[in-house]
Design a protein around this motif. Structure first.
Motif, short mmCIF file in Angstrom:
data_model
loop_
_atom_site.label_atom_id
_atom_site.label_comp_id
_atom_site.label_asym_id
_atom_site.label_seq_id
_atom_site.Cartn_x
_atom_site.Cartn_y
_atom_site.Cartn_z
N GLU A 91 51.33 17.49 -39.62
CA GLU A 91 52.85 15.95 -38.55
C GLU A 91 53.80 16.65 -39.20
O GLU A 91 54.69 16.66 -38.75
CB GLU A 91 51.92 15.10 -39.13
CG GLU A 91 51.08 14.36 -37.96
CD GLU A 91 50.61 12.25 -38.22
OE1 GLU A 91 50.79 12.31 -39.44
OE2 GLU A 91 49.37 11.96 -37.74
N ASP A 96 43.99 18.66 -32.03
CA ASP A 96 44.50 17.72 -33.04
C ASP A 96 46.26 18.25 -33.03
O ASP A 96 47.04 17.09 -33.80
CB ASP A 96 44.42 18.61 -34.66
CG ASP A 96 42.94 17.90 -34.41
OD1 ASP A 96 41.91 16.72 -33.97
OD2 ASP A 96 41.78 18.45 -35.05
N ILE A 117 48.37 19.63 -31.01
CA ILE A 117 48.75 18.13 -30.09
C ILE A 117 49.52 16.65 -30.54
O ILE A 117 49.75 16.74 -30.56
CB ILE A 117 48.63 19.14 -28.95
CG1 ILE A 117 48.88 20.01 -28.62
CG2 ILE A 117 49.07 17.81 -28.18
CD1 ILE A 117 47.89 20.77 -27.31
N LEU A 118 48.00 16.39 -31.27
CA LEU A 118 47.97 15.00 -30.52
C LEU A 118 49.09 14.67 -32.45
O LEU A 118 49.01 14.05 -32.43
CB LEU A 118 47.04 14.30 -31.57
CG LEU A 118 45.53 14.26 -29.86
CD1 LEU A 118 44.10 14.35 -30.70
CD2 LEU A 118 46.24 13.62 -29.34
N GLY A 132 51.99 16.84 -32.32
CA GLY A 132 53.44 16.96 -32.50
C GLY A 132 53.89 17.91 -32.86
O GLY A 132 54.70 18.47 -32.58
N TYR A 149 56.64 24.09 -24.08
CA TYR A 149 55.83 23.52 -25.22
C TYR A 149 54.94 24.29 -26.65
O TYR A 149 54.40 23.92 -27.05
CB TYR A 149 54.40 22.56 -24.98
CG TYR A 149 53.35 23.30 -23.69
CD1 TYR A 149 51.80 23.62 -25.05
CD2 TYR A 149 53.67 24.29 -22.69
CE1 TYR A 149 51.15 24.37 -24.79
CE2 TYR A 149 52.09 24.32 -22.29
CZ TYR A 149 51.14 24.79 -23.08
OH TYR A 149 49.99 25.81 -22.51
N ILE A 178 54.94 16.01 -27.36
CA ILE A 178 54.77 14.49 -27.84
C ILE A 178 54.15 14.07 -26.01
O ILE A 178 53.56 13.29 -26.28
CB ILE A 178 56.40 13.77 -28.34
CG1 ILE A 178 55.82 14.65 -29.73
CG2 ILE A 178 56.06 12.52 -28.15
CD1 ILE A 178 56.89 14.76 -30.22
N ILE A 205 50.33 14.56 -25.44
CA ILE A 205 49.48 14.00 -26.27
C ILE A 205 48.72 12.78 -24.99
O ILE A 205 47.72 12.89 -25.07
CB ILE A 205 50.28 12.57 -26.91
CG1 ILE A 205 50.64 13.60 -28.56
CG2 ILE A 205 49.06 12.23 -27.56
CD1 ILE A 205 52.05 12.91 -29.43
N MET A 227 44.05 13.33 -25.18
CA MET A 227 43.47 12.35 -25.12
C MET A 227 43.10 11.14 -24.48
O MET A 227 42.62 11.34 -23.34
CB MET A 227 44.46 11.89 -26.61
CG MET A 227 45.18 10.64 -25.17
SD MET A 227 46.21 9.64 -26.84
CE MET A 227 45.34 8.56 -26.76
N ASP A 262 45.18 9.53 -19.12
CA ASP A 262 44.64 9.87 -19.95
C ASP A 262 44.36 11.53 -19.44
O ASP A 262 43.65 11.54 -18.58
CB ASP A 262 43.78 9.34 -21.32
CG ASP A 262 42.34 8.95 -20.30
OD1 ASP A 262 42.31 9.25 -19.26
OD2 ASP A 262 41.15 8.32 -21.17
#
Length: 161
Positions: free
Chosen positions: A5, A25, A27-28, A30, A56, A92, A95, A99, A112
């Motif tokens: 993060e 992980d 990407i989740l 950010g 991205y 972001i 995300i 997931m 999702d």
């Protein structure tokens, strides 16, 4: 996750296979993924990630790094802060696509990874049916906006390596 993060870029070298859990992980968290091989994400996850990987992520060919023709640090330093901010915003936005939401969370109204997979399987079945009916839909990629694009993926040559 705290480390991811707090980072702008997260390097994603190949592991035991081309794909790493760390990719998702990051990407989740950010964090902008930095890939050294296109099969790590660009070829495998076309249902979930934008075709234009430059929006991205960063791609630095591993052969260039190994041959000392490219420095990861130097390549990343050359990316203007405004571009980094745009890329992070795109990460972001991605995300939800990587997931799985809790099925009990009724208030969550986004597609999702499961929703996307089901839609794309249905699209693929429809394409196969079109092909049976004489339409060579296997030659087309369905883009995010529903438009169809003909042609190979730019990283197809890596698939024969």
């Amino acid at each position: 996750m705290r480390l991811l993060e707090s980072a702008e870029f997260c390097i994603q070298p190949r592991g035991d296979s081309y794909t790493r859990k760390s990719t998702f992980d990051s990407i989740l968290a950010g964090c902008i993924p930095v890939f050294l091989h296109p099969i790590s994400a660009y070829v495998q996850y076309t249902w979930y990630l934008p075709r234009d990987y430059r929006t991205y992520s960063v791609f630095i060919p591993q052969d260039d790094v190994n041959g000392r023709n490219a420095s990861i640090e130097e390549v990343l330093k050359k990316i203007p802060p405004a571009k980094v901010a745009q890329m992070r915003e795109e990460v972001i936005r991605l995300i939800p696509t990587v997931m799985y939401r809790d099925p009990a969370a009724k208030a969550m109204k986004f597609k999702d990874a499961f929703d996307i997979a089901v839609e794309r399987v249905i699209d693929r079945v429809a394409k196969r049916q079109d092909s049976v009916d004489g339409y060579d839909s296997w030659k087309y990629d369905l883009l995010e906006d529903g438009q169809k694009e003909i042609g190979p993926h730019e990283f197809d040559p890596y698939m024969s390596m």
